[in-house]
Design a protein around this motif. Structure first.
Motif, short mmCIF file in Angstrom:
data_model
loop_
_atom_site.label_atom_id
_atom_site.label_comp_id
_atom_site.label_asym_id
_atom_site.label_seq_id
_atom_site.Cartn_x
_atom_site.Cartn_y
_atom_site.Cartn_z
N ALA A 86 1.04 -1.31 -0.07
CA ALA A 86 -0.09 0.15 -0.19
C ALA A 86 0.81 1.49 -0.14
O ALA A 86 0.31 2.37 -0.88
CB ALA A 86 -0.66 -0.38 0.96
N SER A 87 1.90 1.59 0.55
CA SER A 87 3.07 2.36 0.60
C SER A 87 3.31 2.31 -0.73
O SER A 87 3.83 3.82 -0.99
CB SER A 87 3.71 2.82 1.63
OG SER A 87 3.12 2.40 3.02
N GLY A 88 4.16 1.25 -1.53
CA GLY A 88 4.32 1.44 -2.30
C GLY A 88 3.97 2.50 -3.07
O GLY A 88 3.82 3.07 -4.45
N ALA A 89 2.65 1.56 -3.29
CA ALA A 89 1.22 2.03 -4.53
C ALA A 89 0.92 3.98 -3.79
O ALA A 89 0.62 5.27 -5.09
CB ALA A 89 -0.28 1.62 -4.07
N LEU A 90 0.84 3.86 -2.62
CA LEU A 90 0.55 5.37 -1.83
C LEU A 90 1.44 6.39 -2.78
O LEU A 90 1.22 7.57 -2.95
CB LEU A 90 0.21 5.36 -0.71
CG LEU A 90 -0.10 6.63 -0.47
CD1 LEU A 90 -1.62 7.00 -0.24
CD2 LEU A 90 -0.35 6.63 1.37
N LEU A 91 2.84 5.77 -2.94
CA LEU A 91 3.96 7.16 -3.39
C LEU A 91 3.52 7.24 -4.70
O LEU A 91 4.10 8.63 -5.51
CB LEU A 91 5.14 5.98 -3.20
CG LEU A 91 6.39 6.69 -3.72
CD1 LEU A 91 7.23 7.55 -2.91
CD2 LEU A 91 7.98 5.17 -3.97
#
Length: 281
Positions: free
Chosen positions: A141-146
């Motif tokens: 999720a963090s990678g996508a939010l980046l």
């Protein structure tokens, strides 16, 4: 995972086959984009066509081998459809009016509606049983939010002077449309859903990572192809694209292959209810 898989496979095969034809023409016919694509963008067009050939072939293969039990293959197909929607959307929006323009339009439409139809046909019982470890869920999720955190400010900063000066640029405006209206909202929505451990996000985010990897890897390939056109690669751009595409590949691969897709069965009835049914009361 996807209901009515036969029709979906047919759509994948048609989309993949048309993509191979259109992209291979771009690779084998150097003059196809004369007067339509500026010289500095030709390495990017060649790189995109090379990746589109591979994506089209891969989608066609998945259409041939996909089976209901091969759930991860179906998610890969959705990701490739997303890439083809984006790649040929560039040619459609940028008005690449050559002999293949109607084919570009067909791929653009087929990829979009095949993606929508495939997502709508995801089986709810498998979606409800989707599981991913908490640590990997946060990383994914963090990678996508980046992506929206990075590209929303970047593209808006580039748009503001154009808006202020009422300027109409001649090329690459399609990137603003596709990213700001489609890709970044998708990353943002699915990132939030995965943070909240929602099944639809857990299932669809790997497909979005496939889209992201193919798109960004084509940018890295474009830098490597620049010497063919007499220019030197931009090393910072090559490094950034390589790192970002590798990030997509690693996180997306981990998410896809660690994702548990178990059908959720109906919960057992409470004992009093079962007893009442058994006695007929």
């Amino acid at each position: 995972m996807i209901a009515n898989l036969g029709l979906n496979r047919l759509l994948w095969a048609v989309t993949g086959g048309l993509s191979v034809v259109a992209a291979a023409a771009g690779v084998m016919m150097p003059g196809l984009y004369d007067g339509l694509v500026s010289e500095e963008l030709l390495p990017g067009a060649l790189a995109q066509d090379l990746i589109s050939v591979l994506a089209g072939v891969s989608l066609s293969v998945l259409a041939a081998v996909a089976r209901p039990a091969r759930q991860r293959q179906q998610l890969l197909a959705l990701g490739l459809l997303g890439y083809l929607f984006y790649a040929f959307g560039i040619y459609v929006i940028e008005r690449a009016y050559n002999g293949f323009y109607l084919v570009y339009l067909a791929i653009f439409a087929l990829a979009f509606w095949s993606l929508v139809y495939g997502a709508v046909k995801l089986r709810r019982n498998l979606m409800a049983g989707a599981r991913l470890s908490r640590g990997l869920r946060i990383v994914s999720a963090s990678g996508a939010l980046l992506q929206p955190l990075m590209f929303y400010p970047l593209w808006i900063v580039m748009l503001l002077p154009l808006m202020r000066e009422r300027d109409q640029i001649d090329s690459l405006y399609s990137i603003f449309i596709l990213d700001l209206a489609f890709i970044m909202p998708a990353f943002l929505i699915l990132a939030v859903l995965v943070f909240r451990d929602q099944a639809v996000g857990l299932v669809l985010l790997p497909a979005l990572y496939v889209l992201g990897f193919t798109l960004i890897f084509s940018l890295a390939l474009a830098e490597l192809l620049k010497p063919i056109y007499g220019t030197a690669p931009d090393l910072p751009a090559l490094t950034a694209a390589t790192l970002l595409s590798t990030l997509f590949l690693v996180i997306g691969g981990l998410h896809l292959f660690r994702l548990e897709l178990l059908p959720q069965t109906q919960a057992p009835l409470p004992d009093p209810i079962k007893s009442a049914i058994a006695t007929g009361s």
